[in-house]
Design a protein around this motif. Structure first.
Motif, PDB file in Angstrom:
ATOM      1  N   UNK A 178      -3.064  -3.418 -12.918  1.00  0.00           N
ATOM      2  CA  UNK A 178      -1.403  -3.513 -13.932  1.00  0.00           C
ATOM      3  C   UNK A 178      -0.621  -2.897 -12.403  1.00  0.00           C
ATOM      4  N   UNK A 179       0.591  -2.607 -12.791  1.00  0.00           N
ATOM      5  CA  UNK A 179       1.822  -1.848 -12.111  1.00  0.00           C
ATOM      6  C   UNK A 179       1.999  -2.275 -10.213  1.00  0.00           C
ATOM      7  N   UNK A 180       1.580  -3.594 -10.232  1.00  0.00           N
ATOM      8  CA  UNK A 180       1.862  -4.126  -9.065  1.00  0.00           C
ATOM      9  C   UNK A 180       0.232  -3.499  -8.002  1.00  0.00           C
ATOM     10  N   UNK A 181       0.004  -2.638  -8.355  1.00  0.00           N
ATOM     11  CA  UNK A 181      -1.411  -2.074  -7.329  1.00  0.00           C
ATOM     12  C   UNK A 181      -1.867  -3.306  -6.501  1.00  0.00           C
ATOM     13  N   UNK A 182      -1.753  -2.942  -5.455  1.00  0.00           N
ATOM     14  CA  UNK A 182      -2.864  -4.467  -4.422  1.00  0.00           C
ATOM     15  C   UNK A 182      -3.026  -3.751  -3.075  1.00  0.00           C
ATOM     16  N   UNK A 183      -3.774  -1.856  -3.468  1.00  0.00           N
ATOM     17  CA  UNK A 183      -4.737  -1.473  -2.953  1.00  0.00           C
ATOM     18  C   UNK A 183      -5.799  -2.509  -2.778  1.00  0.00           C
TER      19      UNK A 183
ATOM     20  N   UNK B 234      -9.340   1.977 -12.164  1.00  0.00           N
ATOM     21  CA  UNK B 234      -8.197   1.981 -11.956  1.00  0.00           C
ATOM     22  C   UNK B 234      -7.188   3.000 -12.509  1.00  0.00           C
ATOM     23  N   UNK B 235      -8.074   3.745 -13.277  1.00  0.00           N
ATOM     24  CA  UNK B 235      -7.006   5.308 -14.140  1.00  0.00           C
ATOM     25  C   UNK B 235      -7.428   5.772 -12.485  1.00  0.00           C
TER      26      UNK B 235
ATOM     27  N   UNK C 102      -4.683   8.767  -8.122  1.00  0.00           N
ATOM     28  CA  UNK C 102      -4.657   9.139  -6.430  1.00  0.00           C
ATOM     29  C   UNK C 102      -3.418   8.714  -5.966  1.00  0.00           C
ATOM     30  N   UNK C 103      -2.520   7.987  -7.104  1.00  0.00           N
ATOM     31  CA  UNK C 103      -1.354   7.469  -6.388  1.00  0.00           C
ATOM     32  C   UNK C 103      -0.234   7.801  -7.263  1.00  0.00           C
TER      33      UNK C 103
END
Length: 246
Positions: free
Chosen positions: A18-23, A237-238, A243-244
């Motif tokens: 979710x939120x476009x996170x791609x790490x 994910x949380x 962290x970001x």
């Protein structure tokens, strides 16, 4: 009465957070646990698929052709059933029952885009006749989920919520469909990587499966494993969002 089918349980696959996170996900303890849970889930995941396989629909009146096709489908002969339904559709292009059952056959063959078209046509005809069958809604939601595209996943999610609202309103009569609805919704949310919401949906599925099948039934165990995975990925994910700074 019509016995519409509701579509197979969506398969799990690669998702974006979710939120476009791609790490890339780090090899944390949680991640290692997730891999262990995946290994446990895969052998029994077919149980969830079986729980939400599309249901066929009987004709409103006695029809030997439809009965013959339903026998083919109950025996797993979906290609043969599809061919017969296509012949029937040429004679009755606006028959919602034929369209729905064709959608079921195509779903079972993994031809999800074609199944989507047939379920949608059946749904539109039902709405025009003011005879909406929510099994068709479920089938449409299922094949949209199977295709895995973000827009279709959101469409399917909305359909699953509508389906659940209808099923829950029927109280005891809607228990089986409510159960199927939560499975479909949970799998849809997994594909969207919305793990916290998927956790809540799997919790509902487990709570319903336990008294329906028993705590030691393969289906209940599979749901518990899926719940365990969703809980761990939700926690990961949380932590990543924290962290970001998200």
């Amino acid at each position: 009465s019509h016995q519409y089918s509701t579509g197979g349980v969506p398969r799990c696959g690669p998702w974006l957070p979710v939120g476009g996170m791609t790490a890339a996900e780090p090899e944390t303890e949680d991640k290692a646990d997730e891999k262990a849970v995946e290994a446990e889930v895969e052998p029994v995941e077919a149980e969830s698929r079986a729980a939400a396989t599309p249901k066929v629909v009987e004709a409103p009146e006695e029809d030997d052709n439809v009965s013959a096709v339903l026998k083919l489908m109950s025996g797993g002969h979906f290609e043969a059933a599809r061919k017969e339904l296509m012949k029937m559709l040429k004679e009755k292009p606006n028959d919602a029952v034929i369209l729905h059952n064709l959608g079921v056959a195509l779903t079972e063959e993994g031809r999800y885009q074609e199944a989507e078209e047939k379920f949608l046509q059946a749904w539109e005809l039902q709405k025009k006749a003011n005879k909406v069958n929510y099994a068709t809604m479920f089938g449409l939601a299922t094949v949209l989920t199977e295709q895995g595209e973000s827009g279709k996943l959101l469409q399917a999610e909305a359909l699953f919520h509508d389906f659940l609202e209808k099923a829950i309103s029927q109280e005891e009569k809607g228990i089986a469909e409510t159960y199927r609805g939560f499975i479909g919704l949970a799998d849809n949310l997994e594909r969207q990587k919305r793990w916290m919401e998927a956790t809540h949906a799997w919790q509902q599925a487990v709570e319903m499966a336990t008294p329906m099948f028993g705590a030691s039934h393969e289906r209940t165990i599979e749901h518990q494993l899926r719940l365990k995975r969703a809980e761990r990925l939700s926690r990961w994910q949380r932590n990543m969002r924290m962290a970001f700074g998200r």
